[in-house]
Structures are given as structure tokens and as C-alpha cells.
Design an enzyme around this catalytic site. Structure first.
Site, PDB file in Angstrom:
ATOM      1  N   LYS A  59      32.938  22.647  44.196  1.00  0.00           N
ATOM      2  CA  LYS A  59      32.191  23.861  44.525  1.00  0.00           C
ATOM      3  C   LYS A  59      31.495  24.460  43.310  1.00  0.00           C
ATOM      4  O   LYS A  59      30.491  25.165  43.454  1.00  0.00           O
ATOM      5  CB  LYS A  59      33.136  24.893  45.132  1.00  0.00           C
ATOM      6  CG  LYS A  59      33.596  24.548  46.541  1.00  0.00           C
ATOM      7  CD  LYS A  59      32.515  24.838  47.558  1.00  0.00           C
ATOM      8  CE  LYS A  59      33.037  24.727  48.987  1.00  0.00           C
ATOM      9  NZ  LYS A  59      31.959  24.940  49.975  1.00  0.00           N
ATOM     10  N   SER A  84      37.398  30.953  51.318  1.00  0.00           N
ATOM     11  CA  SER A  84      38.857  30.868  51.385  1.00  0.00           C
ATOM     12  C   SER A  84      39.442  30.491  50.032  1.00  0.00           C
ATOM     13  O   SER A  84      40.641  30.475  49.857  1.00  0.00           O
ATOM     14  CB  SER A  84      39.274  29.833  52.437  1.00  0.00           C
ATOM     15  OG  SER A  84      38.836  28.553  52.057  1.00  0.00           O
ATOM     16  N   GLU A 210      37.014  15.180  58.845  1.00  0.00           N
ATOM     17  CA  GLU A 210      37.352  16.551  59.248  1.00  0.00           C
ATOM     18  C   GLU A 210      38.789  16.620  59.730  1.00  0.00           C
ATOM     19  O   GLU A 210      39.320  15.630  60.241  1.00  0.00           O
ATOM     20  CB  GLU A 210      36.472  16.983  60.436  1.00  0.00           C
ATOM     21  CG  GLU A 210      35.132  17.572  60.072  1.00  0.00           C
ATOM     22  CD  GLU A 210      34.458  18.198  61.285  1.00  0.00           C
ATOM     23  OE1 GLU A 210      34.515  17.604  62.379  1.00  0.00           O
ATOM     24  OE2 GLU A 210      33.874  19.281  61.133  1.00  0.00           O
ATOM     25  N   GLY A 214      39.949  21.093  63.248  1.00  0.00           N
ATOM     26  CA  GLY A 214      38.712  21.783  62.856  1.00  0.00           C
ATOM     27  C   GLY A 214      37.539  20.836  62.928  1.00  0.00           C
ATOM     28  O   GLY A 214      36.779  20.685  61.971  1.00  0.00           O
TER      29      GLY A 214
END
Lengths: 330, 330
Positions: A59, A84, A210, A214
Site C-alpha cells: 500500500k 482497515s 479473494e 468476501g
């Protein structure tokens, strides 16, 4: 989410620009190999270890690129984000490195270590209830009230371009790949990585991973439109998107060959293998792509497969729980 | 131990030869950084992540170099070794890669994962009791009976030369260092690393790290002669040497500036930091050098410090025990 006022093309040139901005600021993470894991799966696996990236996940790439792309005026006012955990840490550190401030909305049930790390990087954290409150509305209010620029976790071309540098580095280092497996939440990593990888390897297969609970992107790709699932309850806390991104989804419709889903047990088994054979700390979400490979090994046998291990932000307390003696379900 | 019949000089040229043999066979392991650990300690730390080496520890370097240096006739007969685990795995894999066979004496209380990994690499494992049996006599008997060549874990110049390539790569990659901190068991890693590092950085300070319960090298350097301790009871299972090596000790007398000792609790605390901030799996022995830095941070403040993280062979079961809720001592 703040509407994008102008559509524009997104392509590998954006990833190249991001690579230039990230040079000397992000780690060029190593590509790891394990002959034991190759033998166990039948594939030749090239692990891009983004758990070793600054702030412990890929990220940082997107957050840094997006904040670096702001005007000086925007940077003077500061940025905000909701996350989150991994995007939160990334935005906080990138903001500090680029001389601005970050305000981050984090769900109250985010891992404590991710929250304290975000604060440790100088971010101001505001909690919210993931299951009842609309984080996008909260973030928009915050952005409007304080003049902050929202750095979206995935629905932002600069963020996607930054994430794509992970795959760019992987392909530059290992040369040809038959398949690239990438974890999917909002879809920014796989969109950026897909664009970057296809620019160098036009025929590379692109597979998403995934959590079973979800599987919003798998469902949406099958239906041909974005569907929303209830907030997934999974140990993969970084893969709890409820719906694919507005900007990422059409890209992923064009790019992604298939999405495989994995259970929490599959993820813990994959984490064990990565810990014991590759000697790296991978968080549950970060192990999802490898879990998908392990659970579908026949599909990958004989192929050169790139696997993005997207993050490593798991505490030793959580590890002890995951790897300790099995508890009876209560 | 089999006596060496001819003394010879050992120097950086031997490490260069080893580097040539290891090229393409050993991993060039990454050097990892953490701004959080730098901030916490006050030092600029360059971690050489030998936990990411093949077989999970630096031992592969020395074992491969030593077996590659044998004559064809010796390799045709096979090799043997004694080891609590990391050297065992290293010899087993190196033997297989170089077309020979390995027989390894392992203590009965060696970690099960290290034993099964050794067998997984094709090694034949024979158990012995570390606390009552003389492993050197057992290995000599075995070598004589079956015509095997003993690959000593540290008292062998080719092994030392191989281990030295870890420090060689580190210095080549990061340039100058003020200090290099290396875990010490028999003393082969620090001897080889010291020779390699000093050849490039003549003034670099060389610090060893030993478990408090197994401080045979610290005692021996203080006394100026090799002393023997009882078999150390420590979680650092790869640092349980009872006495420094006959060949390593005089080298280390000339090379080593100081040896710092660490407790098992210091080691677990260092492992936690490495897991949570560096995202890598380091076994207790592999964390000893970083533990010594953390426990003596003032000594290293403001310096550029290389730290060798020597191995990562710890099971998830052991991790869960080490990191789980504290048990009362019984």
C-alpha cells in the site's frame, strides 16, 4: 466517495511515472524462491515479498505516488483516508515523508497493531464502526470540513499506478511468467499489476484471489456488474471490501482471467508454509494469493507463476492464536 | 575431531573462491532495513537476512563450499556431519546438489522440523544423545567405517570461507559499516565474516553474540585459551557449542573486538521486534546478534551496524509457544 470529474485513460505509462517517483522512497522488495514449495505445488513460483515493503505492505507504493502527485496547495492542507489498516499506515508514512499530514478513519475492530503503527507514523486516527457506519460518507464529510484531499485506497489512478510497480519490478527481475496471482480487495493492486505485467508480457494470465466470505469481485465479474456483499467476516482483514471499485472494476473486467476464492483455513495453511519454508511473516490477506495456488495446484503445475505476497502486518499475538493448539469452536 | 594435518593461512582469497563457487547455487540474500528499528535503537541497522538463505540458514554457504572443494573420489564415497540442525540441512542439500550423499548425526532433542527437513533434502539421519554421547567420536567412527569425509560444522577452512561470503555480500551491498554483529557458536561464521569484512573495511568493529548459558567463546577470549562449558540449555538451539573451535579460536582471538551475551528472554524480545517490524521469521539463534544490539543500544547509537540474522528454522508450533500467553514457570 468523491466523484472523479474527468475520465481518463490509465495505462502502463502511469506505472512508469509512479516507478520514477518511488525510486529511493519505496523498497525494491526481493523476489523469493523455495525449491520445497516448488516441489510441493509443481509450479515454479516467484514470490514478490511486499510484506517487506515500507509500512509492511504494498500500500505504501500507491499512497506515496498519490500524495506525490498532489499540488503543493493540496499538500499544504493535508490528506485523509479510510482504511482497515495497511492503507492507513501507508498514507501516514507517505504523508510524513512528503511533508504533509494525514487523518485516517479506521474501523474500531481494525488490528490494534495496525492502528498503533499508523499513529506511530504520525497519522491522526479516528475510529468508526465498520458494520454500521458509512465510511465513505464519513471521509467525505471530513475532507470537506477540513479541506483535506481524500486518498482513496484503490479508486484512484495514482494509487493504482503505484501498486502496479510491484508487478513491474517482479517481471523486470524474473523475466517471463505464465501466470500472475494477486490478492483482491477493492481491486487496485490487481488492476495496476495487470496493466504493468501485460505491458511487458502481453499473454500473461492474471488470476485474482479473494476470501470465500468476501467474493464481491468474483461475483461481480461473473455477473458483469458491481455487486455488493455484506461486510465479510474473515481473518483476511485487508480483503474486506464489500464491492469492487468504480474505477478498478472496468479495468479488471478487461484484465482478469479468473478469481479463485479461499477459506480462512486455506489461508492459515498457506501462512504456515510461507513461515516455515520461505521464512517470512505474511498476514492472512497477504497469503491469499499463495493459498489460491496451493488449493488449485493442478491448475498451476509446470508454469512459472508470480505470486504477490501483499503484506505482513500481523502481530505475534495473532500469530500465536493462529498457529497455536486448535481451540474448539465455541 | 579429525586432526588437520597441515596448518595453512586462511584469508580473504578463500572467501573470494567460495563466492565464486556459491554464485548461482546459494541465494544472494537481501539486506533489510527498518526505519522503526533504527529509531528504536538509535543505530542505522543493515540486516543480512540469512534466514532467507537456502535451507533456512547461512550454513548452506559453508557446506556447499566445503563439499564443492572435495576431490571427485571423496565425493563418490559421500560425506558425513554432526549438527543440531542447520548444518545438517545444509550438508544434506549441498550433497544432493553436488551429486553425493550425506549421513548426519543429529541430537535426539534437535527440533523435529530440522530433522525432517534434513531427511527431506535426502540426508540419512542418525540420532544421538547430546548430553551423554561424544558426537565427535561418533562422527569419526562413522567416517572411518564408511569412508565418508567429515564436513565439520565450523572447524574447516572451506566451511569458514563459505560462511564469510555472507559478510562479503553485505559489505559489497551497503558500503561502509562501523560495526558488524554476528552470532557465535563454534565461531565459523564470525571468523569467516570477520576476515571478509576486514578485507574491505580494515577498521570495522567485530562483535560476537552468544547465549548467556553458552558463553564459551566470551570466556575463552577473556582467558586467552579455549574453555569448555557444559552443554548450554538455551532456546538458541544452534548456539549450543561447548567450546570454540580449534581452528576458529585463534582467528577469532585476532579478529573479534568483544562478545556480548544475551538471555533467552532477550532473544524472544528481539524475535518479536524482527517479526513485527521486519516481517521475517528468525529462529532464536538467528536473533541473537540483534538481541545483543537491542540490549546494548547505547553502544551502537549513531553507528552504521551490520547484523547477521543467521537462520529462520523455527516451526510455527514453537512460535506459538514463544509468542503465546506467558506460562507460569513450573
Amino acid at each position: 466517495m468523491r466523484p472523479e470529474t474527468s475520465a481518463r485513460a490509465f495505462g502502463s505509462a502511469d506505472v512508469q511515472v509512479a516507478a520514477g517517483r518511488l525510486k529511493g522512497n519505496a523498497h525494491r522488495t526481493p523476489v523469493l524462491r523455495s525449491s520445497a514449495l516448488d516441489a510441493a505445488t509443481g509450479a515454479s513460483i516467484f514470490f514478490k515479498a511486499e510484506c517487506l515493503q515500507r509500512t509492511g505492505s504494498f500500500k505504501f507504493r500507491g499512497a506515496f505516488n498519490a500524495i506525490a502527485a498532489l499540488t503543493e496547495d493540496e499538500r499544504a492542507r493535508g490528506v485523509c483516508a479510510f482504511s482497515s489498516g495497511n492503507h492507513a499506515q501507508a498514507v501516514a508514512l507517505a504523508a510524513r515523508l512528503l511533508g504533509t499530514t494525514a487523518t485516517v478513519l479506521m474501523p474500531e475492530d481494525a488490528p490494534a497493531g495496525k492502528r498503533s503503527a499508523t499513529e506511530g507514523y504520525g497519522g491522526r486516527v479516528i475510529g468508526f464502526d465498520r458494520y454500521t457506519q458509512d465510511r465513505m460518507a464519513l471521509a467525505d464529510d471530513l475532507a470537506e470540513r477540513d479541506g483535506l484531499t481524500l486518498v482513496a485506497a484503490f479508486d484512484n489512478f495514482d494509487v493504482m499506478a503505484g501498486q502496479g510497480t510491484a508487478a513491474l519490478e517482479l517481471v523486470q527481475e524474473v523475466g517471463t511468467l505464465d501466470t500472475l496471482v494477486v490478492p483482491v480487495s477493492g481491486g487496485g493492486l490487481i488492476a495496476g499489476s495487470g496493466v504493468a505485467a501485460r505491458s511487458l508480457l502481453p499473454r500473461v494470465e492474471l488470476i485474482g484471489a479473494e476470501p470465500q466470505e468476501g467474493n464481491d469481485t468474483a461475483l461481480s465479474l461473473n455477473l458483469g456488474e458491481r455487486v455488493r456483499v455484506t461486510v465479510p467476516r474473515t481473518i483476511a482483514d485487508a480483503l474486506q471490501a464489500e464491492t469492487p471499485g468504480r474505477l478498478t472494476f472496468p479495468l479488471n473486467q478487461a484484465l482478469v482471467d479468473a478469481v479463485l476464492t479461499v477459506s480462512d483455513d486455506d489461508i492459515v495453511a498457506a501462512m504456515r508454509l510461507l513461515f516455515e519454508r520461505l521464512k517470512i511473516v505474511v498476514e492472512p490477506s497477504g497469503a491469499a494469493a499463495f493459498a489460491a495456488l496451493v488449493m488449485n495446484a493442478a491448475r498451476f503445475a509446470g508454469k512459472r507463476v508470480g505470486v504477490i505476497l501483499s503484506g505482513g502486518n500481523v502481530s505475534t499475538d495473532q500469530l500465536a492464536l493462529l498457529f497455536g493448539p486448535r481451540q474448539e469452536d465455541s
